[in-house]
Structures are given as C-alpha cells and as structure tokens.
Scaffold this motif. Structure first.
Motif, PDB file in Angstrom:
ATOM      1  N   GLY A  65      30.382  32.743  41.795  1.00 20.83           N
ATOM      2  CA  GLY A  65      29.661  33.658  40.913  1.00 20.83           C
ATOM      3  C   GLY A  65      28.896  34.707  41.702  1.00 20.83           C
ATOM      4  O   GLY A  65      28.912  35.901  41.361  1.00 20.83           O
ATOM      5  N   ALA A  66      28.228  34.289  42.771  1.00 20.60           N
ATOM      6  CA  ALA A  66      27.471  35.220  43.615  1.00 20.60           C
ATOM      7  C   ALA A  66      28.411  36.202  44.309  1.00 20.60           C
ATOM      8  O   ALA A  66      28.058  37.376  44.491  1.00 20.60           O
ATOM      9  CB  ALA A  66      26.645  34.443  44.640  1.00 20.60           C
ATOM     10  N   MET A  67      29.612  35.749  44.695  1.00 18.51           N
ATOM     11  CA  MET A  67      30.575  36.672  45.305  1.00 18.51           C
ATOM     12  C   MET A  67      31.066  37.704  44.294  1.00 18.51           C
ATOM     13  O   MET A  67      31.310  38.858  44.662  1.00 18.51           O
ATOM     14  CB  MET A  67      31.758  35.915  45.917  1.00 18.51           C
ATOM     15  N   GLY A  68      31.186  37.301  43.035  1.00 21.76           N
ATOM     16  CA  GLY A  68      31.580  38.252  41.996  1.00 21.76           C
ATOM     17  C   GLY A  68      30.550  39.365  41.849  1.00 21.76           C
ATOM     18  O   GLY A  68      30.901  40.548  41.735  1.00 21.76           O
ATOM     19  N   ILE A  69      29.284  39.011  41.882  1.00 18.31           N
ATOM     20  CA  ILE A  69      28.209  40.005  41.804  1.00 18.31           C
ATOM     21  C   ILE A  69      28.232  40.894  43.044  1.00 18.31           C
ATOM     22  O   ILE A  69      28.121  42.118  42.947  1.00 18.31           O
ATOM     23  CB  ILE A  69      26.847  39.307  41.632  1.00 18.31           C
ATOM     24  N   ALA A  70      28.415  40.269  44.219  1.00 16.45           N
ATOM     25  CA  ALA A  70      28.470  41.035  45.474  1.00 16.45           C
ATOM     26  C   ALA A  70      29.644  42.015  45.461  1.00 16.45           C
ATOM     27  O   ALA A  70      29.501  43.168  45.873  1.00 16.45           O
ATOM     28  CB  ALA A  70      28.580  40.087  46.662  1.00 16.45           C
ATOM     29  N   ALA A  71      30.791  41.566  44.991  1.00 16.88           N
ATOM     30  CA  ALA A  71      31.975  42.426  44.946  1.00 16.88           C
ATOM     31  C   ALA A  71      31.732  43.619  44.022  1.00 16.88           C
ATOM     32  O   ALA A  71      32.086  44.755  44.358  1.00 16.88           O
ATOM     33  CB  ALA A  71      33.200  41.630  44.490  1.00 16.88           C
ATOM     34  N   SER A  72      31.115  43.382  42.871  1.00 19.21           N
ATOM     35  CA  SER A  72      30.862  44.492  41.951  1.00 19.21           C
ATOM     36  C   SER A  72      29.896  45.499  42.557  1.00 19.21           C
ATOM     37  O   SER A  72      30.046  46.705  42.348  1.00 19.21           O
ATOM     38  CB  SER A  72      30.366  43.989  40.596  1.00 19.21           C
ATOM     39  N   LYS A  73      28.928  45.043  43.340  1.00 16.04           N
ATOM     40  CA  LYS A  73      28.006  45.960  44.025  1.00 16.04           C
ATOM     41  C   LYS A  73      28.745  46.822  45.053  1.00 16.04           C
ATOM     42  O   LYS A  73      28.348  47.945  45.325  1.00 16.04           O
ATOM     43  CB  LYS A  73      26.894  45.185  44.734  1.00 16.04           C
ATOM     44  N   LEU A  74      29.821  46.253  45.617  1.00 18.69           N
ATOM     45  CA  LEU A  74      30.626  46.985  46.598  1.00 18.69           C
ATOM     46  C   LEU A  74      31.765  47.767  45.934  1.00 18.69           C
ATOM     47  O   LEU A  74      32.626  48.312  46.607  1.00 18.69           O
ATOM     48  CB  LEU A  74      31.202  46.012  47.634  1.00 18.69           C
ATOM     49  N   ASN A  75      31.773  47.777  44.602  1.00 19.23           N
ATOM     50  CA  ASN A  75      32.800  48.466  43.814  1.00 19.23           C
ATOM     51  C   ASN A  75      34.212  47.977  44.121  1.00 19.23           C
ATOM     52  O   ASN A  75      35.150  48.772  44.221  1.00 19.23           O
ATOM     53  CB  ASN A  75      32.710  49.991  43.993  1.00 19.23           C
ATOM     54  N   ILE A  76      34.341  46.671  44.299  1.00 12.29           N
ATOM     55  CA  ILE A  76      35.665  46.069  44.474  1.00 12.29           C
ATOM     56  C   ILE A  76      35.820  44.932  43.472  1.00 12.29           C
ATOM     57  O   ILE A  76      34.833  44.442  42.922  1.00 12.29           O
ATOM     58  CB  ILE A  76      35.898  45.559  45.919  1.00 12.29           C
ATOM     59  N   LYS A  77      37.059  44.535  43.258  1.00  7.18           N
ATOM     60  CA  LYS A  77      37.344  43.437  42.342  1.00  7.18           C
ATOM     61  C   LYS A  77      37.561  42.171  43.154  1.00  7.18           C
ATOM     62  O   LYS A  77      38.298  42.177  44.135  1.00  7.18           O
ATOM     63  CB  LYS A  77      38.590  43.781  41.529  1.00  7.18           C
ATOM     64  N   LEU A  78      36.908  41.106  42.754  1.00 10.47           N
ATOM     65  CA  LEU A  78      37.118  39.819  43.399  1.00 10.47           C
ATOM     66  C   LEU A  78      38.534  39.350  43.074  1.00 10.47           C
ATOM     67  O   LEU A  78      38.952  39.408  41.909  1.00 10.47           O
ATOM     68  CB  LEU A  78      36.091  38.818  42.862  1.00 10.47           C
ATOM     69  N   PRO A  79      39.307  38.898  44.070  1.00 11.08           N
ATOM     70  CA  PRO A  79      40.671  38.429  43.793  1.00 11.08           C
ATOM     71  C   PRO A  79      40.675  37.299  42.760  1.00 11.08           C
ATOM     72  O   PRO A  79      39.784  36.442  42.757  1.00 11.08           O
ATOM     73  CB  PRO A  79      41.157  37.917  45.154  1.00 11.08           C
ATOM     74  N   ALA A  80      41.678  37.297  41.897  1.00 12.13           N
ATOM     75  CA  ALA A  80      41.779  36.281  40.845  1.00 12.13           C
ATOM     76  C   ALA A  80      41.877  34.871  41.423  1.00 12.13           C
ATOM     77  O   ALA A  80      41.409  33.905  40.822  1.00 12.13           O
ATOM     78  CB  ALA A  80      42.978  36.569  39.950  1.00 12.13           C
ATOM     79  N   ASP A  81      42.487  34.748  42.610  1.00 13.06           N
ATOM     80  CA  ASP A  81      42.669  33.425  43.213  1.00 13.06           C
ATOM     81  C   ASP A  81      41.617  33.126  44.285  1.00 13.06           C
ATOM     82  O   ASP A  81      41.864  32.358  45.210  1.00 13.06           O
ATOM     83  CB  ASP A  81      44.088  33.249  43.748  1.00 13.06           C
ATOM     84  N   THR A  82      40.437  33.713  44.128  1.00 15.96           N
ATOM     85  CA  THR A  82      39.310  33.404  45.013  1.00 15.96           C
ATOM     86  C   THR A  82      39.028  31.903  44.949  1.00 15.96           C
ATOM     87  O   THR A  82      39.071  31.302  43.873  1.00 15.96           O
ATOM     88  CB  THR A  82      38.058  34.187  44.557  1.00 15.96           C
ATOM     89  N   ALA A  83      38.737  31.316  46.098  1.00 15.14           N
ATOM     90  CA  ALA A  83      38.423  29.886  46.140  1.00 15.14           C
ATOM     91  C   ALA A  83      37.395  29.619  47.228  1.00 15.14           C
ATOM     92  O   ALA A  83      37.324  30.331  48.231  1.00 15.14           O
ATOM     93  CB  ALA A  83      39.686  29.073  46.412  1.00 15.14           C
ATOM     94  N   VAL A  84      36.590  28.590  46.998  1.00  8.50           N
ATOM     95  CA  VAL A  84      35.648  28.114  48.011  1.00  8.50           C
ATOM     96  C   VAL A  84      35.840  26.611  48.142  1.00  8.50           C
ATOM     97  O   VAL A  84      35.715  25.878  47.155  1.00  8.50           O
ATOM     98  CB  VAL A  84      34.180  28.432  47.647  1.00  8.50           C
ATOM     99  N   ASP A  85      36.197  26.172  49.335  1.00  7.52           N
ATOM    100  CA  ASP A  85      36.292  24.749  49.652  1.00  7.52           C
ATOM    101  C   ASP A  85      35.021  24.393  50.403  1.00  7.52           C
ATOM    102  O   ASP A  85      34.846  24.791  51.557  1.00  7.52           O
ATOM    103  CB  ASP A  85      37.521  24.456  50.512  1.00  7.52           C
ATOM    104  N   THR A  86      34.127  23.688  49.732  1.00  6.46           N
ATOM    105  CA  THR A  86      32.849  23.343  50.333  1.00  6.46           C
ATOM    106  C   THR A  86      32.883  21.902  50.816  1.00  6.46           C
ATOM    107  O   THR A  86      33.327  21.005  50.100  1.00  6.46           O
ATOM    108  CB  THR A  86      31.700  23.547  49.327  1.00  6.46           C
ATOM    109  N   GLU A  87      32.417  21.710  52.035  1.00  3.57           N
ATOM    110  CA  GLU A  87      32.320  20.383  52.647  1.00  3.57           C
ATOM    111  C   GLU A  87      30.850  20.088  52.898  1.00  3.57           C
ATOM    112  O   GLU A  87      30.171  20.860  53.571  1.00  3.57           O
ATOM    113  CB  GLU A  87      33.080  20.364  53.973  1.00  3.57           C
TER     114      GLU A  87
END
Length: 143
Positions: A65-87
């Motif tokens: 969600g935070a990356m989506g906000i960051a991407a919009s601030k940079l005027n880019i679209k977050l890729p549809a297949d964005t993923a985060v694998d958290t350990e």
C-alpha cells in the motif's frame, strides 16, 4: 497502565481488535470474526500459524500500500504483479529474544533505480516500517 504516546494522534482511522488465548500454542480471533486462527510455535508440527508469520503478512500488505502511494507521487503506476516476500526472524541474542526482517520486493517492469526510489519512499511512510525503525535490523532488497 503506562501511556507512552510520543506524538499527538490527529484521527484514529481503524482499530484492529483480537482476542488471543494460550499464547504461541493457542488461538486468536478478531472482533469481527474475519480472523479466526490456531497458533503454534515456529517449527512445531502442530497446525496453525505463528506471530512471526502474521507480522510478516501484515507488514507485506501495508508495504505494498505504501509503495502504491509512493509510485503515485512519482507519477508512475505500480506494476499489477507487485509482490513483497517478507521474512521475519525470531532471534536469540545474549539470552534475549528479538526480531529481524527482510523485505524482498518485486516490482517487475520498473527499472532498478525507480524500484529503489519507490521502496525507499514506502519504507519511510509504511506504519510497520516506522514502528520497527531503530528497533530491529531490517533489510530492503529489490529483486
């Protein structure tokens, strides 16, 4: 009960409520019954998840969600297949328990510099990242 407010809250947007019994070998249920799970210690053969997995799932979802906000601030679209694998590691150091984490971020189609900028901005604004900053070791890896 001690109150350690470090800043003035302007508005509470949501409150997640759970009832947990039995600790790591128990169960947890949300007040709206959307979450109703068995808990088990990491590495045990018992059915159920553990707090580290739950924390990793929550952090991953929030970070996207935070990356989506960051991407919009940079005027880019977050890729549809964005993923985060958290350990999230449960650690023992000098006889005390602690956590450390790695967020492995996949932003297919974005060039490495743009992906790094999006992840960096998200790490500054994600509430989970803010909560852990300075308290645990965190690695952000762009895949």
């Amino acid at each position: 009960m001690e109150n350690n407010n470090i800043f003035q809250v302007e508005k509470v947007l949501y409150t997640g409520k759970t009832h947990t019994t039995g600790g790591r070998e128990g169960a947890s249920k949300s007040s709206d019954d959307q979450l109703n799970i068995k808990l088990s210690s990491p590495g045990s053969s018992r059915p159920g998840t553990n707090p580290e997995q739950l924390f990793a799932a929550g952090w991953s979802a929030c970070f996207i969600g935070a990356m989506g906000i960051a991407a919009s601030k940079l005027n880019i679209k977050l890729p549809a297949d964005t993923a985060v694998d958290t350990e999230v590691d449960l650690c023992l150091t000098d006889g005390a328990y602690s956590l450390q984490a790695r967020l492995n971020i996949s932003l297919p189609g974005l060039d490495p510099e743009t992906a790094k900028a999006v992840a960096h901005e998200a790490h500054q604004t994600c509430p989970y990242s803010k909560a852990t900053r300075g308290n645990i070791n965190v690695e952000i890896n762009i895949l």
